[in-house]
Scaffold this active site. Sequence first.
Site, PDB file in Angstrom:
ATOM      1  N   GLY A 198      42.582  31.667  49.715  1.00  0.00           N
ATOM      2  CA  GLY A 198      42.073  30.770  48.663  1.00  0.00           C
ATOM      3  C   GLY A 198      42.508  29.338  48.913  1.00  0.00           C
ATOM      4  CB  SER A 249      49.209  31.737  48.440  1.00  0.00           C
ATOM      5  OG  SER A 249      48.673  32.940  47.951  1.00  0.00           O
ATOM      6  N   GLY A 250      47.376  31.663  50.761  1.00  0.00           N
ATOM      7  CA  GLY A 250      46.520  32.444  51.653  1.00  0.00           C
ATOM      8  C   GLY A 250      45.108  31.909  51.821  1.00  0.00           C
ATOM      9  CB  SER A 293      38.756  44.493  52.007  1.00  0.00           C
ATOM     10  OG  SER A 293      39.543  45.043  53.045  1.00  0.00           O
ATOM     11  CE1 TYR A 321      43.514  44.146  48.059  1.00  0.00           C
ATOM     12  CE2 TYR A 321      42.674  45.633  49.742  1.00  0.00           C
ATOM     13  CZ  TYR A 321      42.875  44.354  49.279  1.00  0.00           C
ATOM     14  OH  TYR A 321      42.438  43.277  50.018  1.00  0.00           O
ATOM     15  N   GLY A 347      42.706  32.244  42.640  1.00  0.00           N
ATOM     16  CA  GLY A 347      43.805  32.539  43.556  1.00  0.00           C
ATOM     17  C   GLY A 347      43.878  31.532  44.700  1.00  0.00           C
ATOM     18  CB  ALA A 348      42.845  28.072  44.990  1.00  0.00           C
TER      19      ALA A 348
HETATM   20  P1  NDP Z   1      47.395  36.105  48.878  1.00  0.00           P
HETATM   21  O1  NDP Z   1      48.370  37.016  48.229  1.00  0.00           O
HETATM   22  O2  NDP Z   1      47.925  35.026  49.748  1.00  0.00           O
HETATM   23  O3  NDP Z   1      46.477  35.431  47.790  1.00  0.00           O
HETATM   24  C1  NDP Z   1      46.101  36.090  46.630  1.00  0.00           C
HETATM   25  C2  NDP Z   1      45.941  35.084  45.519  1.00  0.00           C
HETATM   26  O4  NDP Z   1      45.582  35.789  44.338  1.00  0.00           O
HETATM   27  C3  NDP Z   1      47.227  34.330  45.195  1.00  0.00           C
HETATM   28  O5  NDP Z   1      46.901  32.975  44.995  1.00  0.00           O
HETATM   29  C4  NDP Z   1      47.700  34.971  43.915  1.00  0.00           C
HETATM   30  O6  NDP Z   1      48.427  34.106  43.061  1.00  0.00           O
HETATM   31  C5  NDP Z   1      46.359  35.286  43.275  1.00  0.00           C
HETATM   32  N1  NDP Z   1      46.493  36.234  42.175  1.00  0.00           N
HETATM   33  C6  NDP Z   1      47.055  37.455  42.190  1.00  0.00           C
HETATM   34  N2  NDP Z   1      47.032  37.987  40.966  1.00  0.00           N
HETATM   35  C7  NDP Z   1      46.434  37.087  40.156  1.00  0.00           C
HETATM   36  C8  NDP Z   1      46.132  37.054  38.781  1.00  0.00           C
HETATM   37  N3  NDP Z   1      46.466  38.045  37.957  1.00  0.00           N
HETATM   38  N4  NDP Z   1      45.503  35.968  38.298  1.00  0.00           N
HETATM   39  C9  NDP Z   1      45.180  34.930  39.098  1.00  0.00           C
HETATM   40  N5  NDP Z   1      45.459  34.893  40.407  1.00  0.00           N
HETATM   41  C10 NDP Z   1      46.079  35.960  40.923  1.00  0.00           C
HETATM   42  O7  NDP Z   1      46.389  37.048  49.686  1.00  0.00           O
HETATM   43  P2  NDP Z   1      45.102  36.728  50.594  1.00  0.00           P
HETATM   44  O8  NDP Z   1      44.903  35.283  50.723  1.00  0.00           O
HETATM   45  O9  NDP Z   1      45.222  37.558  51.800  1.00  0.00           O
HETATM   46  O10 NDP Z   1      43.950  37.366  49.700  1.00  0.00           O
HETATM   47  C11 NDP Z   1      42.821  36.654  49.301  1.00  0.00           C
HETATM   48  C12 NDP Z   1      41.619  37.587  49.250  1.00  0.00           C
HETATM   49  O11 NDP Z   1      41.309  38.044  50.553  1.00  0.00           O
HETATM   50  C13 NDP Z   1      41.841  38.846  48.422  1.00  0.00           C
HETATM   51  O12 NDP Z   1      40.674  39.090  47.671  1.00  0.00           O
HETATM   52  C14 NDP Z   1      42.014  39.942  49.438  1.00  0.00           C
HETATM   53  O13 NDP Z   1      41.608  41.174  48.944  1.00  0.00           O
HETATM   54  C15 NDP Z   1      41.082  39.439  50.515  1.00  0.00           C
HETATM   55  N6  NDP Z   1      41.298  39.983  51.842  1.00  0.00           N
HETATM   56  C16 NDP Z   1      42.454  39.705  52.517  1.00  0.00           C
HETATM   57  C17 NDP Z   1      42.639  40.207  53.786  1.00  0.00           C
HETATM   58  C18 NDP Z   1      43.864  39.957  54.555  1.00  0.00           C
HETATM   59  O14 NDP Z   1      43.958  40.462  55.669  1.00  0.00           O
HETATM   60  N7  NDP Z   1      44.837  39.199  54.040  1.00  0.00           N
HETATM   61  C19 NDP Z   1      41.604  41.021  54.432  1.00  0.00           C
HETATM   62  C20 NDP Z   1      40.452  41.260  53.610  1.00  0.00           C
HETATM   63  C21 NDP Z   1      40.315  40.725  52.382  1.00  0.00           C
HETATM   64  P3  NDP Z   1      49.996  33.777  43.290  1.00  0.00           P
HETATM   65  O15 NDP Z   1      50.012  32.730  44.357  1.00  0.00           O
HETATM   66  O16 NDP Z   1      50.413  33.268  41.959  1.00  0.00           O
HETATM   67  O17 NDP Z   1      50.642  35.047  43.690  1.00  0.00           O
HETATM   68 MG1  PMR Z   2      44.097  48.413  59.347  1.00  0.00          MG
HETATM   69  C1  PMR Z   2      40.232  48.967  64.179  1.00  0.00           C
HETATM   70  C2  PMR Z   2      40.351  47.934  63.510  1.00  0.00           C
HETATM   71  C3  PMR Z   2      41.142  47.695  62.292  1.00  0.00           C
HETATM   72  C4  PMR Z   2      40.940  46.603  61.504  1.00  0.00           C
HETATM   73  C5  PMR Z   2      39.945  45.497  61.718  1.00  0.00           C
HETATM   74  C6  PMR Z   2      41.859  46.687  60.413  1.00  0.00           C
HETATM   75  C7  PMR Z   2      41.931  45.765  59.385  1.00  0.00           C
HETATM   76  N1  PMR Z   2      42.617  47.815  60.558  1.00  0.00           N
HETATM   77  C8  PMR Z   2      42.209  48.478  61.709  1.00  0.00           C
HETATM   78  C9  PMR Z   2      42.716  49.682  62.199  1.00  0.00           C
HETATM   79  C10 PMR Z   2      43.838  50.362  61.711  1.00  0.00           C
HETATM   80  N2  PMR Z   2      44.561  50.004  60.627  1.00  0.00           N
HETATM   81  C11 PMR Z   2      44.415  51.563  62.289  1.00  0.00           C
HETATM   82  C12 PMR Z   2      43.886  52.269  63.515  1.00  0.00           C
HETATM   83  C13 PMR Z   2      45.493  51.891  61.506  1.00  0.00           C
HETATM   84  C14 PMR Z   2      46.433  53.093  61.682  1.00  0.00           C
HETATM   85  C15 PMR Z   2      47.584  52.733  62.503  1.00  0.00           C
HETATM   86  C16 PMR Z   2      45.593  50.912  60.470  1.00  0.00           C
HETATM   87  C17 PMR Z   2      46.566  50.899  59.480  1.00  0.00           C
HETATM   88  C18 PMR Z   2      46.587  49.991  58.425  1.00  0.00           C
HETATM   89  C19 PMR Z   2      47.495  49.968  57.313  1.00  0.00           C
HETATM   90  C20 PMR Z   2      48.654  50.868  57.043  1.00  0.00           C
HETATM   91  N3  PMR Z   2      45.660  48.949  58.265  1.00  0.00           N
HETATM   92  C21 PMR Z   2      45.970  48.329  57.132  1.00  0.00           C
HETATM   93  C22 PMR Z   2      47.057  48.919  56.517  1.00  0.00           C
HETATM   94  C23 PMR Z   2      47.300  48.211  55.306  1.00  0.00           C
HETATM   95  O1  PMR Z   2      48.183  48.413  54.465  1.00  0.00           O
HETATM   96  C24 PMR Z   2      46.246  47.162  55.146  1.00  0.00           C
HETATM   97  C25 PMR Z   2      45.392  47.566  53.995  1.00  0.00           C
HETATM   98  O2  PMR Z   2      44.725  48.570  54.019  1.00  0.00           O
HETATM   99  O3  PMR Z   2      45.376  46.761  52.968  1.00  0.00           O
HETATM  100  C26 PMR Z   2      44.533  47.192  51.915  1.00  0.00           C
HETATM  101  C27 PMR Z   2      45.439  47.253  56.429  1.00  0.00           C
HETATM  102  C28 PMR Z   2      44.398  46.499  56.923  1.00  0.00           C
HETATM  103  N4  PMR Z   2      43.749  46.808  58.109  1.00  0.00           N
HETATM  104  C29 PMR Z   2      42.783  45.859  58.334  1.00  0.00           C
HETATM  105  C30 PMR Z   2      42.808  44.924  57.248  1.00  0.00           C
HETATM  106  C31 PMR Z   2      41.884  43.744  57.114  1.00  0.00           C
HETATM  107  C32 PMR Z   2      43.784  45.319  56.401  1.00  0.00           C
HETATM  108  C33 PMR Z   2      44.110  44.558  55.139  1.00  0.00           C
HETATM  109  C34 PMR Z   2      42.977  44.796  54.206  1.00  0.00           C
HETATM  110  C35 PMR Z   2      42.828  43.862  53.108  1.00  0.00           C
HETATM  111  O4  PMR Z   2      43.647  42.989  52.938  1.00  0.00           O
HETATM  112  O5  PMR Z   2      41.863  43.979  52.365  1.00  0.00           O
END
Ligand code: NDP
Ligand code: PMR
Length: 350
Positions: A99, A96-97, A226, A274, A93-94
């Site tokens: 990666g 975007s984002g 996460s 997820y 998944g490199a």
């Molecule tokens: P992005 O959506 O930007 O990146 C996800 C990547 O995964 C994309 O390159 C996407 O490809 C690829 N992907 C999705 N499905 C497939 C598949 N079937 N085969 C191959 N590649 C695939 O999201 P993030 O950069 O945010 O996510 C990266 C990682 O970070 C994830 O593991 C996520 O769980 C984790 N993470 C993210 C957080 C956040 O706040 N964003 C917080 C905590 C963890 P394509 O470009 O083609 O869509």
């Molecule tokens: Mg969350 C207190 C700290 C904190 C942090 C570090 C995150 C990270 N979040 C926090 C708090 C809260 N969040 C609170 C208090 C709420 C209620 C208002 C809240 C809500 C919320 C939602 C609806 N948060 C979210 C969502 C998502 O849809 C995101 C998610 O769960 O994705 C799976 C998310 C996230 N909060 C984070 C992080 C890192 C996410 C994205 C998680 C991920 O991409 O793996």
Amino acid sequence: MALQAAALVPSAFSVPKEGKTSASFKDSSLFGVSFSEHAKADFSSSALRCKREFSQRNGVVRAQTMATASPAVDVSSPQGKKTLRKGSVIITGASSGLGLATAKALAETGKWHIIMACRDFLKAERAAKSAGMAKENYTIMHLDLASLDSVRQFVDTFRRSGRPLDVLVCNAAVYLPTAKEPTFTAEGFELSVGTNHLGHFLLSRLLLDDLKQSDYPSKRLIIVGSITGNTNTLAGNVPPKANLGDLRGFAGGLNGLNSSSMIDGGDFDGAKAYKDSKVCNMLTMQEFHRRFHEETGIAFASLYPGCIATTGLFREHIPLFRLLFPPFQKYITKGYVSEDEAGKRLAQVK
Ligand code: NDP
Ligand code: PMR
């Protein structure tokens, strides 16, 4: 017994400690559950070794290997100094984002060749170009984690390239919080767990042999975890909470036909699926470390990069969420990190 995500990994990078997992694990399956014949068939490393030996006897691989099969430390540099060859890292998944940001950060060091394992070749190529990555620092290879056949094909292609494997970064993921009904991978597993966990599980299992053969000073397998899967944090207590339950949905194949599409057997919930998949990612690294670290020297770890609230991960969320989520994380939870910063963090632990 419910398997909760509590206290599994700290919210920063760490090499998991042994013996903390409450799930029971069996040899040919994950979490004691045999999830599919498709996956099981390829877990036999001896079959893979045979395949590899066969292809190595065919000159093709050797010819391609010449430039890259040099030992990790080259003692024959002109000054007689020890020099380290470029490391070879696969990042899923490199395109975007996180990666992409990680690939960029590693490319900029000039010390790594990055294999960008992506489902959309063109998107990955454009992304690498727009990130300013020099051509000699990366190779794009097709990988669709939502198909176990594609995972196997990717591994074959990678092996045919003759490159060593020093680090594997399992980063790709999908998040489907607004889906009303489950969707499925090619083999019929619920899409989020199928892609984020099962696809990566097979990939990691197959590439373990390759990592093992690396002579690089530090060989690693990192999965992106996460905080939302950790129920010992505030973020992990936002409903729906991760919970693998007694794994009955897993045991039934996650296909939504004769079993639930959710690991714990409950009704479909995309956000929970997820979070469950991330718990599986983190548990997998703990268990791999316990089983394979001593024998292979590979460090297995999961990393929570911080909240990168602006990435494509939230593309399926409602527009209001996408508007409010970044300022909420920046100014209220203060958990926000930019893609660049998160990429540098992941690049540091590669
Ligand atoms: P992005 O959506 O930007 O990146 C996800 C990547 O995964 C994309 O390159 C996407 O490809 C690829 N992907 C999705 N499905 C497939 C598949 N079937 N085969 C191959 N590649 C695939 O999201 P993030 O950069 O945010 O996510 C990266 C990682 O970070 C994830 O593991 C996520 O769980 C984790 N993470 C993210 C957080 C956040 O706040 N964003 C917080 C905590 C963890 P394509 O470009 O083609 O869509
Ligand atoms: Mg969350 C207190 C700290 C904190 C942090 C570090 C995150 C990270 N979040 C926090 C708090 C809260 N969040 C609170 C208090 C709420 C209620 C208002 C809240 C809500 C919320 C939602 C609806 N948060 C979210 C969502 C998502 O849809 C995101 C998610 O769960 O994705 C799976 C998310 C996230 N909060 C984070 C992080 C890192 C996410 C994205 C998680 C991920 O991409 O793996």
